[in-house]
Design an enzyme around this catalytic site. Structure first.
Site, PDB file in Angstrom:
ATOM      1  N   ASP A  31      39.961  40.291  28.910  1.00  0.00           N
ATOM      2  CA  ASP A  31      40.901  40.277  28.226  1.00  0.00           C
ATOM      3  C   ASP A  31      40.775  41.340  27.210  1.00  0.00           C
ATOM      4  O   ASP A  31      41.545  42.166  26.882  1.00  0.00           O
ATOM      5  CB  ASP A  31      40.946  38.785  27.112  1.00  0.00           C
ATOM      6  CG  ASP A  31      39.418  38.496  26.917  1.00  0.00           C
ATOM      7  OD1 ASP A  31      38.411  38.826  27.318  1.00  0.00           O
ATOM      8  OD2 ASP A  31      39.564  37.604  26.077  1.00  0.00           O
ATOM      9  N   ASP A  70      48.026  46.212  37.614  1.00  0.00           N
ATOM     10  CA  ASP A  70      49.495  46.416  37.197  1.00  0.00           C
ATOM     11  C   ASP A  70      49.608  46.870  35.889  1.00  0.00           C
ATOM     12  O   ASP A  70      50.700  47.509  35.588  1.00  0.00           O
ATOM     13  CB  ASP A  70      50.113  44.995  37.343  1.00  0.00           C
ATOM     14  CG  ASP A  70      50.833  44.471  38.572  1.00  0.00           C
ATOM     15  OD1 ASP A  70      50.602  45.189  39.587  1.00  0.00           O
ATOM     16  OD2 ASP A  70      51.899  44.066  38.588  1.00  0.00           O
ATOM     17  N   ASP A 120      43.664  42.654  40.092  1.00  0.00           N
ATOM     18  CA  ASP A 120      45.099  42.675  40.489  1.00  0.00           C
ATOM     19  C   ASP A 120      45.941  42.869  39.220  1.00  0.00           C
ATOM     20  O   ASP A 120      46.960  43.473  38.993  1.00  0.00           O
ATOM     21  CB  ASP A 120      45.379  41.179  40.910  1.00  0.00           C
ATOM     22  CG  ASP A 120      46.725  41.010  41.330  1.00  0.00           C
ATOM     23  OD1 ASP A 120      47.699  42.016  41.519  1.00  0.00           O
ATOM     24  OD2 ASP A 120      47.379  39.709  41.145  1.00  0.00           O
ATOM     25  N   LYS A 159      34.124  37.835  33.043  1.00  0.00           N
ATOM     26  CA  LYS A 159      34.680  36.784  32.104  1.00  0.00           C
ATOM     27  C   LYS A 159      33.403  35.728  32.134  1.00  0.00           C
ATOM     28  O   LYS A 159      33.702  34.826  32.101  1.00  0.00           O
ATOM     29  CB  LYS A 159      35.903  36.278  32.675  1.00  0.00           C
ATOM     30  CG  LYS A 159      36.663  35.420  31.565  1.00  0.00           C
ATOM     31  CD  LYS A 159      37.215  35.951  30.528  1.00  0.00           C
ATOM     32  CE  LYS A 159      37.649  34.887  29.506  1.00  0.00           C
ATOM     33  NZ  LYS A 159      38.081  35.657  28.212  1.00  0.00           N
ATOM     34  N   TYR A 163      40.693  34.795  45.465  1.00  0.00           N
ATOM     35  CA  TYR A 163      41.752  34.813  46.715  1.00  0.00           C
ATOM     36  C   TYR A 163      40.919  34.355  47.999  1.00  0.00           C
ATOM     37  O   TYR A 163      41.557  34.734  48.996  1.00  0.00           O
ATOM     38  CB  TYR A 163      42.108  36.227  46.741  1.00  0.00           C
ATOM     39  CG  TYR A 163      43.125  36.741  46.103  1.00  0.00           C
ATOM     40  CD1 TYR A 163      43.024  36.819  44.638  1.00  0.00           C
ATOM     41  CD2 TYR A 163      44.360  37.384  46.518  1.00  0.00           C
ATOM     42  CE1 TYR A 163      44.116  37.242  43.705  1.00  0.00           C
ATOM     43  CE2 TYR A 163      45.285  37.888  45.653  1.00  0.00           C
ATOM     44  CZ  TYR A 163      45.190  38.051  44.493  1.00  0.00           C
ATOM     45  OH  TYR A 163      46.332  38.562  43.394  1.00  0.00           O
TER      46      TYR A 163
HETATM   47  C1  IPM Z   1      48.792  43.330  44.703  1.00  0.00           C
HETATM   48  C2  IPM Z   1      50.062  42.500  44.839  1.00  0.00           C
HETATM   49  C3  IPM Z   1      49.451  41.310  45.654  1.00  0.00           C
HETATM   50  C4  IPM Z   1      48.060  40.771  44.992  1.00  0.00           C
HETATM   51  C5  IPM Z   1      50.565  40.188  45.659  1.00  0.00           C
HETATM   52  C6  IPM Z   1      51.678  40.606  46.329  1.00  0.00           C
HETATM   53  C7  IPM Z   1      50.029  38.849  46.039  1.00  0.00           C
HETATM   54  O1  IPM Z   1      50.035  42.086  43.407  1.00  0.00           O
HETATM   55  O2  IPM Z   1      48.503  44.160  45.841  1.00  0.00           O
HETATM   56  O3  IPM Z   1      48.524  43.620  43.809  1.00  0.00           O
HETATM   57  O4  IPM Z   1      47.965  40.079  44.243  1.00  0.00           O
HETATM   58  O5  IPM Z   1      46.973  40.964  45.642  1.00  0.00           O
HETATM   59 MG    MG Z   2      49.248  43.054  42.069  1.00  0.00          MG
END
Ligand code: IPM
Ligand code: MG
Length: 356
Positions: free
Chosen positions: A222, A250, A246, A189, A138
């Protein structure tokens, strides 16, 4: 008694519903504890602000936040504005501007939540993912040339610095050391990404020597996804790059029952700047304005904020209230298979906080 100055930035979509709910809960906490004081300042930054002013936040926006003790953030994102504009114009601007390099994402299966993960009991799952939050994939470095032509080229360059990797790995080791199991998994990785991730591994091995009491291992990203599903109890604290974490976070949130519950802290561990707390669910435009948003992710983020502010008693009180409410299926929002509204859940948490 210290007055904590809190900036609230609801942002877009359901952020405008869950952040006021978070503030309401903080007000309930304050009402029931005369030793707790918050002073709120609200900011109308985000997509609507962008439509009026052409920017997501004012140029001197960071200066307005600088003297705050913490920031409660909702989300940034709008179907009418490209995602990279809403994201870089607000949330990442604050994260990077205030060098909030440690993004911390705890996962637990809260009482009453039906989580898809069957290979452990709820009590056995207690993870914290530490996400590098200032560089890596990022970094924002890159560009496009020859746009629209067949020879167009585009790059997003991953940048990892020794200083950046050292500080996040050290933060993760410290966090692991403070937790009962004293266990850290360094996600990597380095088999495929043979420069930056190899440096990442080397730095992890060096820093590990500073923490002889922390048990640590290394896992390819992975393989880490499979391990989260198949051997969840074998994990405790994890540290990963910006993009890897990230994705893993999730997965972690879904495995714990819903993205609507998961909290985050964007921390400046050195406390030079305010840290920022937010639910991880995003703006969820499909349900905005309907009162259906799950405010629990925001409330748990408030718990993290209170811990960061040193208000551990209040943090414990709020977490207990959250768990009492999730334990009651009649207070589950739609993402959890229930039909409770944001307001009902918020009122229930406020009531539980006041009783405690
Ligand atoms: C998170 C979100 C953000 C990220 C998005 C909205 C860009 O998914 O906070 O995990 O990837 O950082
Ligand atoms: Mg995210």
């Amino acid at each position: 008694m210290k007055t904590h100055r809190i900036a609230t930035i609801p942002g877009d979509g359901i952020g405008q519903e869950v952040v006021p709910a978070g503030r309401q809960v903080m007000e309930a906490l304050m009402k029931s504890d005369s030793n707790l004081r918050f002073e709120f300042t609200d900011y109308d930054w985000g997509a609507d602000y962008y439509r009026k002013h052409g920017v997501m936040m004012p140029a001197e926006g960071l200066d307005q936040l600088r003297d705050k003790d913490a920031i409660l953030f909702g989300s940034a994102g709008d179907p009418g504005i490209p995602d990279h504009i809403t994201l870089w114009g607000l949330r990442l601007k604050i994260c990077q501007g205030f060098d909030q390099y440690a993004n911390v994402r705890p996962t637990r299966i809260l009482p009453g939540i039906d989580a898809p993960l069957k290979r452990c009991t709820p009590a056995q799952l207690d993870w914290v993912i530490v996400r590098e939050n200032s560089e890596g994939e990022y970094s924002g470095a890159g560009g496009r040339v020859h746009q629209g032509h067949p020879l167009e080229a585009a790059t997003d360059v991953t940048i990892m610095t020794r200083a950046g990797v050292e500080r996040i790995i050290r933060y993760a080791f410290r966090l692991a050391q403070s937790r009962p199991r004293k266990q850290l998994t360094v996600v990597t990785k380095s088999n495929a990404q043979r420069h930056a991730m190899v440096m990442w591994d080397e730095i992890a091995a060096t820093i590990a020597k500073e923490f002889p009491d922390v048990k640590w291992d290394k896992e390819l990203v992975d393989a880490a996804t499979a391990r989260m599903v198949n051997r969840p109890a074998s994990l405790d604290t994890l540290v990963a790059t910006n993009l890897h974490a990230d994705i893993l976070s999730d997965l972690a949130a879904a495995l714990a029952g819903s993205l609507g519950i998961a909290p985050t802290g964007n921390l400046d561990p050195e406390r030079r700047y305010p840290s920022m707390f937010e639910p991880i669910h995003g703006s969820a435009f499909d349900i905005m304005g309907q009162g259906l948003a799950n405010p629990i992710g925001t409330f748990w983020s408030v718990v993290m904020m209170l811990e960061h502010l040193g208000e551990n008693a209040a943090a414990g009180r709020l977490m207990a209230a959250i768990e009492a409410v999730t334990a009651n299926p009649a207070l589950h929002t739609r993402d959890l298979g229930g039909s409770a509204t944001t307001r009902q859940v918020t009122d229930a948490v406020c009531a539980a906080v006041s009783r405690a």
